[in-house]
Design an enzyme around this catalytic site. Structure first.
Site, PDB file in Angstrom:
ATOM      1  N   ASP A 153       9.152  58.829 -69.737  1.00 37.70           N
ATOM      2  CA  ASP A 153       9.007  59.082 -71.170  1.00 37.70           C
ATOM      3  C   ASP A 153       9.802  60.308 -71.604  1.00 37.70           C
ATOM      4  O   ASP A 153       9.882  60.602 -72.800  1.00 37.70           O
ATOM      5  CB  ASP A 153       7.533  59.182 -71.584  1.00 37.70           C
ATOM      6  CG  ASP A 153       6.806  60.384 -71.008  1.00 37.70           C
ATOM      7  OD1 ASP A 153       7.363  61.068 -70.119  1.00 37.70           O
ATOM      8  OD2 ASP A 153       5.656  60.645 -71.438  1.00 37.70           O
ATOM      9  N   ASP A 158       7.527  58.951 -65.102  1.00 39.20           N
ATOM     10  CA  ASP A 158       7.054  57.809 -65.903  1.00 39.20           C
ATOM     11  C   ASP A 158       8.036  57.465 -67.018  1.00 39.20           C
ATOM     12  O   ASP A 158       7.761  56.608 -67.856  1.00 39.20           O
ATOM     13  CB  ASP A 158       5.653  58.053 -66.451  1.00 39.20           C
ATOM     14  CG  ASP A 158       5.594  59.080 -67.563  1.00 39.20           C
ATOM     15  OD1 ASP A 158       6.416  60.015 -67.552  1.00 39.20           O
ATOM     16  OD2 ASP A 158       4.719  58.970 -68.453  1.00 39.20           O
ATOM     17  N   SER A 174       2.600  61.437 -65.244  1.00 37.30           N
ATOM     18  CA  SER A 174       3.907  61.867 -65.733  1.00 37.30           C
ATOM     19  C   SER A 174       4.656  62.666 -64.672  1.00 37.30           C
ATOM     20  O   SER A 174       4.981  62.142 -63.622  1.00 37.30           O
ATOM     21  CB  SER A 174       3.737  62.657 -67.028  1.00 37.30           C
ATOM     22  OG  SER A 174       4.975  62.892 -67.649  1.00 37.30           O
ATOM     23  N   ASP A 216      11.980  61.641 -66.086  1.00 31.66           N
ATOM     24  CA  ASP A 216      10.824  62.094 -65.317  1.00 31.66           C
ATOM     25  C   ASP A 216      10.143  60.855 -64.729  1.00 31.66           C
ATOM     26  O   ASP A 216      10.534  59.719 -65.019  1.00 31.66           O
ATOM     27  CB  ASP A 216       9.902  62.967 -66.167  1.00 31.66           C
ATOM     28  CG  ASP A 216       9.117  62.205 -67.211  1.00 31.66           C
ATOM     29  OD1 ASP A 216       9.531  61.084 -67.570  1.00 31.66           O
ATOM     30  OD2 ASP A 216       8.089  62.734 -67.690  1.00 31.66           O
TER      31      ASP A 216
END
Length: 557
Positions: free
Chosen positions: A316, A314, A158, A312
Site C-alpha cells: 500500500d 502489503d 504492513s 512495502d
C-alpha cells in the site's frame, strides 16, 4: 524480603489463574500449549506472562496490530475470533447489508486469521468473500466497493517486523457514504467495534460457519484493469525499471499492472521477489529504513534503469529512487514523490481537491494556490485524507502513501502510484531527462522545500507528554532567527503543535504507532538563479532547525 514474598506469591497466583481462565476459552491448541509452557516456567517466566496479560489488544482506527503470541495482548486466533465477532455484531447493529470481503498477506498466521474471520462472519449469517490468495492490501480496499461489501478485513501488519501481524477494517458504500466508501474506519466506528468486542461472552459460544466463498482471479483482474486505466495510453511507455516487493505480496501484482498499462515489466530484485514471512534480507521491512533498498539500488545500477520502485510488504506504500548521474542512486522522500505525482495530475488537467496531511510538505499548497486548484490538509493518516472531499483528485502523505485513483479506491496504493511514477519517468526519458530533472524544474518555479525529521524514541511514554508540555509552556518567539508568525495548538482535536515562520515550519506530535516523539521540519529557500546553492542552504537550515527544536523540547538530536 519476607514481607514481600506473600505479595509476590499472590501476584503469581492471580497471574496463573488469569492465564488458566484464558486457556479454557482459547480455540487454538498451539496457543494453549504456548501458555502452558509459560505456566510451567514460573516464576522465571512471570515477566513474559504478565506482559501477555497486561491488557487486551485494543481495536482502534488502525484495527489491530501486535506480536504473534498467545494471550489477550497479542495477535492470535482467540483475539481474531473476538475481533471478527465484534465487527459482525456491529454490522448487524448498524443494519448494514452485503458480504464481508476478507483479504490477507503472506505473513505468519495471515491465512489462518482470514479463514477464522470468514467462519465467524458466515456463522453470523452473513456472506464472507475470501480473497483467492495472499494479495496486496489495495486489492481488498478496491474490492469492498467493487463487490458491494458491507465491510472488508485485511489481515496484515504492513511494514512491521516479522513477528507481528494485524487486522485492518474498511467500510463499503452503505456505511462509508460518499467520502468513506473503501476507506479505513474512523471514530466513532472504532470505539463502537471495540465496545462490541468487550460485550462478547465466551468465545466458545460464538457461532461458526464455513470458510465462505473463495473468490476467483476475476477480482484481481478487475483491480488491475481499473488502476491501469489511470495511465494515458498515448503517453510514452519505453522505460527501464527495477522493483522490489521487499519479501511481500506485491511483486507479481506490480509486474501484471505494469504490463497491463503498457510498460515493460520491471526487473525484480531476485532475493526479495517472492513472499517470505521472515523477511530475511532486511533488518526491518520498511522502505523508509536505512539500508532497506540497498539491493534495489544495486540492481538499478546494474540494469542501467530509469527508475527504481520499492513496495512495502502489503504494497500500500511505495518508495522511489532515481539515478544521480554519477553512477549512484538517490531515494526520493515521500514529499518529493507526492509533489511529482500532484504536478503530473495538474499538468494532465485533473480537477478537484488536492490533499495532504499537516506533517507533509507545504509545497503542494503553494502549487495549488498558483495553479488554481482546491487544497485541503488533514491530520495524519489516510483514513482522514480519504474523506477530505467528494471531488478528491489526489492525496498523499510524506510516509510514502499516495492515492492516485480515488475514483477506484480511497486509500493509499503503492501499485497504482508506481504506475503513475512510471508514466512520469517514461515521459521524462522520452525527452532525455529524469525525475530529478522535473524536481529541479519545480524547485525553480516554487523554490526549494527541504524537509527532515527529529525523531526521539522513548522507554517511558510520559517523557513524550513532558516534551509536549515544555513546548507549550515555552513557545519560541523565533526559529532560525525569523519570528514565529503562526502558532497552532490542535488540542483537544489532536496532540499537535505547529510553528511557522516566513520560510520554515515545525510540526511536533507523538507518533501514533510507536513510542516516539516526532518533529517534522521544513525550510524553504528561493533559488535565486543558483539551485545548487539554494539546496545547500536549505539542507543546512534543516540541520540548524533540528538542533534548535531539540533544545526547545529538551531532547538529544
Amino acid at each position: 524480603m519476607t514481607d514481600s514474598a506473600p505479595a509476590i506469591d499472590a501476584n503469581l497466583d492471580a497471574l496463573r489463574a488469569e492465564a488458566l481462565q484464558w486457556i479454557t476459552d482459547d480455540p487454538d491448541k498451539a496457543g494453549r500449549d504456548e501458555l502452558y509452557r509459560l505456566l510451567d516456567g514460573l516464576p522465571g517466566t512471570a515477566a513474559e506472562l504478565a506482559d501477555r496479560f497486561s491488557g487486551r489488544l485494543k481495536f482502534g482506527t488502525a484495527g489491530l496490530r501486535g506480536p504473534l503470541r498467545a494471550g489477550p495482548n497479542g495477535m492470535n486466533l482467540a483475539v481474531v475470533r473476538a475481533a471478527a465477532a465484534g465487527l459482525a455484531n456491529w454490522l448487524d447493529a448498524k443494519g448494514a447489508e452485503g458480504p464481508v470481503v476478507i483479504g490477507y498477506d503472506a505473513r505468519h498466521g495471515s491465512r489462518d486469521f482470514a479463514v477464522e474471520t470468514a467462519r465467524v462472519v458466515t456463522g453470523s449469517g452473513r456472506r464472507a468473500l475470501l480473497m483467492p490468495g495472499p494479495l496486496p492490501t489495495p486489492v481488498t480496499a478496491f474490492a469492498v466497493t467493487h463487490l458491494d461489501g458491507a465491510a472488508a478485513v485485511q489481515v496484515t501488519a504492513s511494514h512491521n517486523p516479522p513477528q507481528d501481524n494485524g487486522y485492518k477494517v474498511y467500510l463499503g458504500r452503505e456505511l462509508g457514504g460518499d467520502l468513506g466508501a473503501g476507506a479505513q474506519i474512523v471514530p466513532p466506528a472504532d470505539t463502537e467495534i471495540e465496545a462490541a468486542i468487550e460485550a462478547l461472552g465466551p468465545l466458545s459460544e460464538i457461532p461458526l460457519g464455513d470458510e465462505g466463498e473463495t473468490l476467483d482471479g476475476t477480482v484481481l483482474d478487475e483491480y488491475l484493469a481499473a488502476i491501469a486505466s489511470v495511465v494515458d495510453p498515448d503517453d510514452p511507455k519505453r522505460l527501464a525499471s527495477v522493483a522490489t516487493p521487499m519479501h511481500g505480496v506485491g511483486g507479481s501484482t506490480l509486474v501484471k499492472a505494469m504490463e497491463k498499462a503498457g510498460f515493460p515489466a520491471p526487473a525484480l530484485v531476485p532475493e526479495q521477489a517472492e513472499p517470505d514471512a521472515d523477511f530475511p534480507t532486511v533488518a526491518f521491512p520498511n522502505p523508509e529504513e536505512p539500508g532497506a533498498i540497498d539491493l534495489l539500488k544495486a540492481l538499478a545500477a546494474e540494469e542501467g534503469a530509469d527508475v527504481a520502485l520499492a513496495l512495502d510488504p502489503d504494497a500500500d506504500r511505495c518508495s522511489v529512487a532515481v539515478p544521480t548521474g554519477d553512477g549512484g542512486w538517490r531515494q526520493l522522500s515521500g514529499n518529493e514523490v507526492g509533489v511529482l505525482l500532484a504536478d503530473h495530475w495538474m499538468r494532465k488537467g485533473r480537477t478537484g481537491t488536492y490533499a495532504t496531511t499537516i506533517v507533509s510538505t507545504t509545497q503542494l499548497k503553494a502549487m495549488c494556490e498558483k495553479r488554481g486548484h482546491a487544497y485541503m490538509e488533514t491530520l495524519t493518516g489516510f483514513k482522514w485524507l480519504a474523506r477530505t472531499s467528494p471531488d478528491l483528485a489526489f492525496a498523499f502523505e510524506e510516509a510514502l502513501g499516495y492515492c492516485v485513483a480515488p475514483e477506484f479506491l480511497r486509500d493509499k496504493d503503492g501499485i497504482s502510484a508506481s504506475l503513475v511514477v512510471a508514466e512520469i519517468a517514461a515521459g521524462q526519458a522520452a525527452r532525455f531527462a529524469t525525475l530529478q530533472d522535473r524536481l529541479d524544474e519545480l524547485a525553480e518555479e516554487f523554490g526549494v522545500y527541504e524537509t527532515g525529521q527529529l525523531s526521539v524514541r522513548v522507554e517511558d511514554l510520559s517523557e513524550i507528554a513532558a516534551c509536549m508540555k515544555r513546548l507549550r509552556a515555552n513557545k519560541p518567539a523565533s526559529l532560525l532567527d525569523e519570528p514565529v508568525t503562526d502558532y497552532l495548538d490542535r488540542l483537544p482535536e489532536a496532540d499537535v503543535v505547529t510553528l511557522t515562520t516566513a520560510n520554515a515550519r515545525v510540526v511536533c506530535r507523538p507518533s501514533g504507532t510507536e513510542p516516539k516523539l516526532k518533529a517534522y521540519l521544513e525550510v524553504r529557500e528561493d533559488t535565486g538563479g543558483d539551485l545548487t546553492a539554494a539546496r545547500e542552504r536549505a539542507r543546512a537550515g534543516v540541520e540548524a532547525l533540528r538542533a534548535e527544536v531539540a533544545g526547545i523540547l529538551g531532547v538529544p538530536h
